[in-house]
Structure formats: C-alpha cells, structure tokens
Design a protein around this motif. Structure first.
Motif: not given
Length: 123
Positions: A26-36, A39-42
């Motif tokens: 679940k942790i691994s598959e959680a959405e990462d937020g920005k998909k574009d 923002d490499r820092r994010e």
C-alpha cells in the motif's frame, strides 16, 4: 553480515509477515502527488517518506534497525524491476512455503511414531 530470525512455520509469524507485506505494498503503490515529474525535490521527498514508512514496517516485524541493515540504499531501491524490499519479502515467502510443506509432510509419520510409543497408555 546481518541476521534476522523467524520461525517460517509459525502461524503468528506468517500472519504478521503477510500483514507487513500488505502494508508495504500500500505504501509503495500510494500516489506520489505530482505526476508531471517536474518537481524532482518533491519526488525525492516522497521517496524518502516511503523508505521511512516501509522501513518502520520491516523493523516492526524483524526488530529495530533491521531495515537499515538489510537495505543500505533504502527499501524502495529497485533491483530486477521491483523494489528490494519486495524481492526480500518474496524470498521469505519462498522459505515459508517450503517449511510449511516440509512440516506438513512430517506430521503424519511423527504422529504415528508417537502414537506407537504411547499405545500401551491409550488402552
């Protein structure tokens, strides 16, 4: 050399192990937020967060600090197309399957052996 210990034929261990794998997935598959991906820092922040969360799950199963010992570059580092924590989990699962199969195969012969030893007390 680092060590972990567990009983691969223990129902309690197997249940905790499977719960841990589920949580880590679940942790691994959680959405990462920005998909574009701009923002490499994010992206790195999110990666560190997932590493910390998966490490905490691994540590809760095998003991404090074990994830850091097992996964020097973090549990979400990739190897052969999957995160290293997942490869590790699949190896543990292989060990569990083998040990449970071995234990089941030995059960009837050992039970018969014990019954023979104590048959005079059963009558």
């Amino acid at each position: 050399m680092y060590e972990i210990s567990f009983n691969p034929a223990s129902q309690q261990f197997i249940e905790r192990f499977l719960d841990t794998v589920e949580k880590c997935l679940k942790i691994s598959e959680a959405e990462d937020g920005k998909k574009d991906g701009k923002d490499r820092r994010e992206a790195f922040r999110t990666g560190r967060k997932k590493d910390a969360e998966i490490s905490a799950e691994i540590d809760s199963l095998f003991g404090d600090g074990k994830a850091a010992q097992l996964f020097a570059w973090g549990p979400t580092a990739w190897a052969d197309g999957v995160p290293v924590w997942f490869r590790f989990a699949m190896e543990i699962l292989r060990i569990i399957k083998g040990e449970v199969t071995t234990q089941k195969a030995q059960t009837s012969s050992r039970l018969e052996e014990y019954m023979e030893m104590f048959k005079e007390y059963l009558n």
